[in-house]
Scaffold this motif. Structure first.
Motif, PDB file in Angstrom:
ATOM      1  N   LYS A   1       0.838  -1.207   0.000  1.00 12.23           N
ATOM      2  CA  LYS A   1       0.000   0.000   0.000  1.00 12.23           C
ATOM      3  C   LYS A   1       0.869   1.251   0.000  1.00 12.23           C
ATOM      4  O   LYS A   1       0.550   2.233  -0.675  1.00 12.23           O
ATOM      5  CB  LYS A   1      -0.940  -0.004   1.197  1.00 12.23           C
ATOM      6  N   ARG A   2       1.951   1.213   0.768  1.00 10.44           N
ATOM      7  CA  ARG A   2       2.873   2.361   0.763  1.00 10.44           C
ATOM      8  C   ARG A   2       3.457   2.546  -0.641  1.00 10.44           C
ATOM      9  O   ARG A   2       3.558   3.673  -1.140  1.00 10.44           O
ATOM     10  CB  ARG A   2       3.990   2.131   1.784  1.00 10.44           C
ATOM     11  N   LEU A   3       3.851   1.445  -1.269  1.00 11.45           N
ATOM     12  CA  LEU A   3       4.381   1.502  -2.635  1.00 11.45           C
ATOM     13  C   LEU A   3       3.326   2.049  -3.596  1.00 11.45           C
ATOM     14  O   LEU A   3       3.612   2.921  -4.418  1.00 11.45           O
ATOM     15  CB  LEU A   3       4.819   0.103  -3.065  1.00 11.45           C
ATOM     16  N   ARG A   4       2.107   1.540  -3.485  1.00 10.04           N
ATOM     17  CA  ARG A   4       1.020   1.959  -4.385  1.00 10.04           C
ATOM     18  C   ARG A   4       0.671   3.436  -4.219  1.00 10.04           C
ATOM     19  O   ARG A   4       0.248   4.098  -5.173  1.00 10.04           O
ATOM     20  CB  ARG A   4      -0.218   1.089  -4.125  1.00 10.04           C
ATOM     21  N   ASN A   5       0.871   3.973  -3.042  1.00 10.12           N
ATOM     22  CA  ASN A   5       0.508   5.362  -2.762  1.00 10.12           C
ATOM     23  C   ASN A   5       1.627   6.357  -3.070  1.00 10.12           C
ATOM     24  O   ASN A   5       1.493   7.543  -2.777  1.00 10.12           O
ATOM     25  CB  ASN A   5       0.059   5.515  -1.309  1.00 10.12           C
ATOM     26  N   THR A   6       2.726   5.886  -3.648  1.00  6.72           N
ATOM     27  CA  THR A   6       3.763   6.810  -4.114  1.00  6.72           C
ATOM     28  C   THR A   6       3.258   7.503  -5.381  1.00  6.72           C
ATOM     29  O   THR A   6       2.290   7.053  -5.999  1.00  6.72           O
ATOM     30  CB  THR A   6       5.073   6.074  -4.417  1.00  6.72           C
ATOM     31  N   PRO A   7       3.900   8.604  -5.809  1.00  2.00           N
ATOM     32  CA  PRO A   7       3.438   9.289  -7.026  1.00  2.00           C
ATOM     33  C   PRO A   7       3.371   8.389  -8.252  1.00  2.00           C
ATOM     34  O   PRO A   7       2.561   8.605  -9.141  1.00  2.00           O
ATOM     35  CB  PRO A   7       4.470  10.406  -7.202  1.00  2.00           C
ATOM     36  N   SER A   8       4.249   7.385  -8.315  1.00  2.00           N
ATOM     37  CA  SER A   8       4.245   6.483  -9.468  1.00  2.00           C
ATOM     38  C   SER A   8       3.572   5.152  -9.160  1.00  2.00           C
ATOM     39  O   SER A   8       3.766   4.173  -9.877  1.00  2.00           O
ATOM     40  CB  SER A   8       5.681   6.227  -9.937  1.00  2.00           C
TER      41      SER A   8
ATOM     42  N   VAL B   1      -6.396  -8.074  -5.481  1.00  2.00           N
ATOM     43  CA  VAL B   1      -7.544  -8.134  -6.381  1.00  2.00           C
ATOM     44  C   VAL B   1      -7.362  -7.083  -7.466  1.00  2.00           C
ATOM     45  O   VAL B   1      -7.254  -5.885  -7.181  1.00  2.00           O
ATOM     46  CB  VAL B   1      -8.868  -7.905  -5.635  1.00  2.00           C
ATOM     47  N   SER B   2      -7.329  -7.531  -8.716  1.00  2.00           N
ATOM     48  CA  SER B   2      -7.107  -6.641  -9.848  1.00  2.00           C
ATOM     49  C   SER B   2      -8.422  -6.020 -10.322  1.00  2.00           C
ATOM     50  O   SER B   2      -9.497  -6.611 -10.181  1.00  2.00           O
ATOM     51  CB  SER B   2      -6.456  -7.425 -10.998  1.00  2.00           C
ATOM     52  N   ASP B   3      -8.335  -4.840 -10.910  1.00  3.02           N
ATOM     53  CA  ASP B   3      -9.513  -4.192 -11.485  1.00  3.02           C
ATOM     54  C   ASP B   3     -10.037  -4.959 -12.685  1.00  3.02           C
ATOM     55  O   ASP B   3     -11.191  -4.790 -13.086  1.00  3.02           O
ATOM     56  CB  ASP B   3      -9.160  -2.764 -11.938  1.00  3.02           C
ATOM     57  N   TYR B   4      -9.200  -5.801 -13.280  1.00  2.00           N
ATOM     58  CA  TYR B   4      -9.583  -6.552 -14.467  1.00  2.00           C
ATOM     59  C   TYR B   4      -8.865  -7.901 -14.429  1.00  2.00           C
ATOM     60  O   TYR B   4      -7.860  -8.062 -13.726  1.00  2.00           O
ATOM     61  CB  TYR B   4      -9.204  -5.792 -15.744  1.00  2.00           C
ATOM     62  N   PRO B   5      -9.345  -8.905 -15.148  1.00  2.00           N
ATOM     63  CA  PRO B   5      -8.644 -10.196 -15.183  1.00  2.00           C
ATOM     64  C   PRO B   5      -7.208 -10.007 -15.649  1.00  2.00           C
ATOM     65  O   PRO B   5      -6.955  -9.321 -16.638  1.00  2.00           O
ATOM     66  CB  PRO B   5      -9.461 -11.005 -16.201  1.00  2.00           C
ATOM     67  N   ASN B   6      -6.273 -10.615 -14.939  1.00  2.00           N
ATOM     68  CA  ASN B   6      -4.865 -10.398 -15.260  1.00  2.00           C
ATOM     69  C   ASN B   6      -4.070 -11.681 -15.046  1.00  2.00           C
ATOM     70  O   ASN B   6      -3.650 -11.999 -13.929  1.00  2.00           O
ATOM     71  CB  ASN B   6      -4.286  -9.278 -14.394  1.00  2.00           C
ATOM     72  N   ALA B   7      -3.866 -12.423 -16.137  1.00  2.00           N
ATOM     73  CA  ALA B   7      -3.117 -13.674 -16.065  1.00  2.00           C
ATOM     74  C   ALA B   7      -1.658 -13.459 -15.746  1.00  2.00           C
ATOM     75  O   ALA B   7      -0.948 -14.398 -15.387  1.00  2.00           O
ATOM     76  CB  ALA B   7      -3.244 -14.420 -17.396  1.00  2.00           C
TER      77      ALA B   7
ATOM     78  N   GLY C   1      -3.620  -1.494 -12.103  1.00  2.00           N
ATOM     79  CA  GLY C   1      -4.828  -2.293 -11.927  1.00  2.00           C
ATOM     80  C   GLY C   1      -5.078  -2.752 -10.512  1.00  2.00           C
ATOM     81  O   GLY C   1      -6.062  -3.455 -10.255  1.00  2.00           O
ATOM     82  N   ILE C   2      -4.215  -2.369  -9.574  1.00  2.00           N
ATOM     83  CA  ILE C   2      -4.371  -2.773  -8.167  1.00  2.00           C
ATOM     84  C   ILE C   2      -4.623  -1.525  -7.322  1.00  2.00           C
ATOM     85  O   ILE C   2      -3.737  -0.673  -7.184  1.00  2.00           O
ATOM     86  CB  ILE C   2      -3.122  -3.511  -7.634  1.00  2.00           C
ATOM     87  N   GLN C   3      -5.815  -1.404  -6.765  1.00  2.00           N
ATOM     88  CA  GLN C   3      -6.126  -0.280  -5.890  1.00  2.00           C
ATOM     89  C   GLN C   3      -5.657  -0.596  -4.467  1.00  2.00           C
ATOM     90  O   GLN C   3      -5.667  -1.761  -4.044  1.00  2.00           O
ATOM     91  CB  GLN C   3      -7.637  -0.001  -5.889  1.00  2.00           C
ATOM     92  N   PRO C   4      -5.244   0.417  -3.696  1.00  2.00           N
ATOM     93  CA  PRO C   4      -4.748   0.154  -2.338  1.00  2.00           C
ATOM     94  C   PRO C   4      -5.732  -0.629  -1.473  1.00  2.00           C
ATOM     95  O   PRO C   4      -5.326  -1.512  -0.702  1.00  2.00           O
ATOM     96  CB  PRO C   4      -4.514   1.567  -1.779  1.00  2.00           C
ATOM     97  N   GLU C   5      -7.021  -0.316  -1.623  1.00  2.00           N
ATOM     98  CA  GLU C   5      -8.012  -1.003  -0.791  1.00  2.00           C
ATOM     99  C   GLU C   5      -8.188  -2.468  -1.174  1.00  2.00           C
ATOM    100  O   GLU C   5      -8.811  -3.256  -0.432  1.00  2.00           O
ATOM    101  CB  GLU C   5      -9.361  -0.286  -0.872  1.00  2.00           C
ATOM    102  N   ASN C   6      -7.637  -2.863  -2.325  1.00  2.00           N
ATOM    103  CA  ASN C   6      -7.747  -4.255  -2.766  1.00  2.00           C
ATOM    104  C   ASN C   6      -6.480  -5.058  -2.493  1.00  2.00           C
ATOM    105  O   ASN C   6      -6.232  -6.077  -3.122  1.00  2.00           O
ATOM    106  CB  ASN C   6      -8.090  -4.289  -4.256  1.00  2.00           C
TER     107      ASN C   6
END
Length: 520
Positions: free
Chosen positions: A138-145, A169-175, A152-157
């Motif tokens: 989550k810390r990584l995801r919340n950086t500017p990049s 949990v991805s926003d879309y199917p991701n093999a 496709g990965i939201q912090p809450e997921n």
């Protein structure tokens, strides 16, 4: 620099089309990534000794944050030895277990469960838990990049199912989602304060002994979950130029000159006491043409420039032969690479005709902006400008300071050079740089057919069918994208005669030194 572009450069790509799903049932112990051998002789690996390794960087640009802007390769090397990512490149599989021992998707390919390695602990002896990983991601995801790091990965997921299971949990199917976990997913203790990051305990094969202005000494982590590393210690020394680093190696001041470049390799060829360790086709140095607007928005103009370049001459002159010709498709090490796409060759007559058909203004001079961040980059721009002139396109090469380039030019300019220290996944480049909503869409490309094909491929379970879709994706890229990939540079390390088993893997794989040893 708001977006940590160079963190992606050193990080490496991810799994190929087959590798991600193949790893689902992996039950291997974390840290089991293979390393191809280097060195000579039939001696058995033996423990002990301190490896002195040089790495490029600038003292003014050092960072200690594993989720921050790692503009120096020396920083990335240190951080990668101290902190582990969830997965890593491998030899037998494209994505091998690291801090995550295994992973498994749901039937719809949207939910992936990662199981942590048995016995994984921080350097202070504290067990690594799923909560630590969740907090770190989550810390990584919340950086500017963050959007580019975990697309496709939201912090809450990002959640913990139990003490050893992390759920994404991805926003879309991701093999191909596991490939994202090879991208700087370094794990810290939950709730580590920003002002304590520099001294925070990691989970990696080496522990920090001391750090001074980009130079560091790391000592073996005897309790590493992946097995006891062979070296007693690794000393990392920062060098501001490849030549200075190569000179230190030739003088015996260091054991390894990391990623030192083709010029240094040519200099060392006559030295019997120096090993030249090559990682074939390790770095892409494409020219980027902005597709969204400006003089290169017309696909005919972009094709003309791709036809104007003499690729063989670029590889011979810029890379001293330490590389291979490119074909304008990124991800040349991917098993899914469309090798049957005909090689684009120089055709000045066709290039001139395309420019005329597009109404391109050949009376103007166009700036090609570059940096001297890596060996050969500025030289490639200069040679290309000379070649393009033969097609009637006048190009002025502008060399910019690195900070100005990444802040003001990258993602914005009509024509510039870029570089990626990885080549092994078509999907990596599609998701990071070519989708219309990609966080690092370098050419401003918006092609609905490309986006649609990518989504279909990622949602396809059957590997053969997914491979067909990835082939279509590359055909679109070849025909229309803003990338002119004239060649791939070999990654080159110089090593002393005593060094054994340096990794030959790309990206994050080449900084895994736990199996390296000294025969002395």
């Amino acid at each position: 620099m708001g977006i940590t572009r160079r963190q992606l450069l050193w990080a490496g790509a991810g799994a190929g089309a087959v590798g991600a799903l193949a790893a689902c049932s992996s039950g291997g112990k974390g840290g089991s990534t293979d390393a191809a051998p280097s060195g000579t002789g039939s001696q058995q690996p033996r423990p002990g000794g301190t490896l002195k390794i040089g790495a490029l960087g600038k003292a003014s640009a050092v960072t200690r944050d594993p989720h921050g802007t790692q503009a120096n390769e020396s920083d990335y090397l240190i951080i990668s030895l101290v902190f582990d990512a969830l997965a890593a490149p491998g030899v037998s599989t494209n994505t091998a277990p690291r801090l995550a021992a295994s992973w498994k998707p749901s039937d719809d390919l949207r939910t992936w469960r990662f199981t942590l390695a048995d016995g994984a602990t921080f350097h202070d002896g504290t067990p690594v838990t799923a909560e630590d990983v969740v907090w770190s991601l989550k810390r990584l995801r919340n950086t500017p990049s963050g959007k580019s790091r975990l697309p496709g990965i939201q912090p809450e997921n990002i959640t913990a199912e139990d003490a050893r299971t992390v759920v994404l949990v991805s926003d879309y199917p991701n093999a191909e989602l596991p490939l994202l976990t090879r991208l700087t997913t370094f794990v810290l203790k939950k709730d580590t304060k920003d002002d304590a990051i520099a001294g925070a305990p990691g989970t990696g094969p080496f522990k920090l002994d001391w750090y001074r202005d980009g130079n560091a000494r790391l000592v073996r982590n005897d309790s590493w979950y992946g097995g006891k590393p062979l070296l007693d210690a690794v000393e990392v020394r920062l060098f501001e130029s490849p030549q200075a680093m190569a000179n230190a190696l030739l003088a015996g001041q260091i054991d390894v000159a990391s990623n030192v470049g083709a010029v240094a390799a040519r200099t060392a060829e006559a030295r019997k006491d120096v090993q030249i360790v090559r990682r074939p086709n390790d770095m892409a140095m494409p020219i980027v043409m902005r597709t969204a607007d400006g003089p290169f928005a017309d696909a005919r103009v972009r094709e003309a420039l791709k036809l104007a370049v003499d690729r063989d001459a670029m590889v011979k002159q810029v890379l001293s032969g330490y590389g291979t010709v490119g074909n304008d498709i990124l991800g040349t090490g991917d098993p899914a690479l469309a090798k049957d796409v005909p090689q684009r060759t120089r055709d000045l007559a066709k290039a001139k005709q395309l420019l005329a058909d597009a109404g391109f203004d050949t009376a103007k001079t166009y700036d090609l902006i570059t940096t001297e961040d890596i060996a050969g980059l500025a030289e490639s721009a200069t040679l290309f400008a000379t070649q393009a002139r033969e097609a009637g396109v006048k190009i002025n090469v502008v060399k910019q300071d690195s900070k100005i380039f990444w802040d003001a030019t990258w993602l914005k300019a009509p024509l510039y050079t870029t570089y990626w220290g990885t080549n092994d996944s078509v999907v990596f480049f599609a998701s990071k740089t070519m989708l219309s909503d990609a966080g690092q869409n370098e050419s401003g490309w918006n092609e609905p057919a490309f986006d649609e094909t990518y989504r279909k491929a990622m949602g396809t379970v059957d590997a053969a069918e997914r491979g067909k879709l990835l082939h279509q994706l590359q055909e679109i890229e070849f025909a229309e994208s803003g990338y002119l990939l004239w060649g791939m540079a070999d990654g080159i390390d110089l090593a002393g005669a005593a060094v054994r088993d340096l990794p030959r893997l790309p990206g994050y794989g080449r900084v895994q030194l736990e199996k390296t040893w000294l025969a002395r």
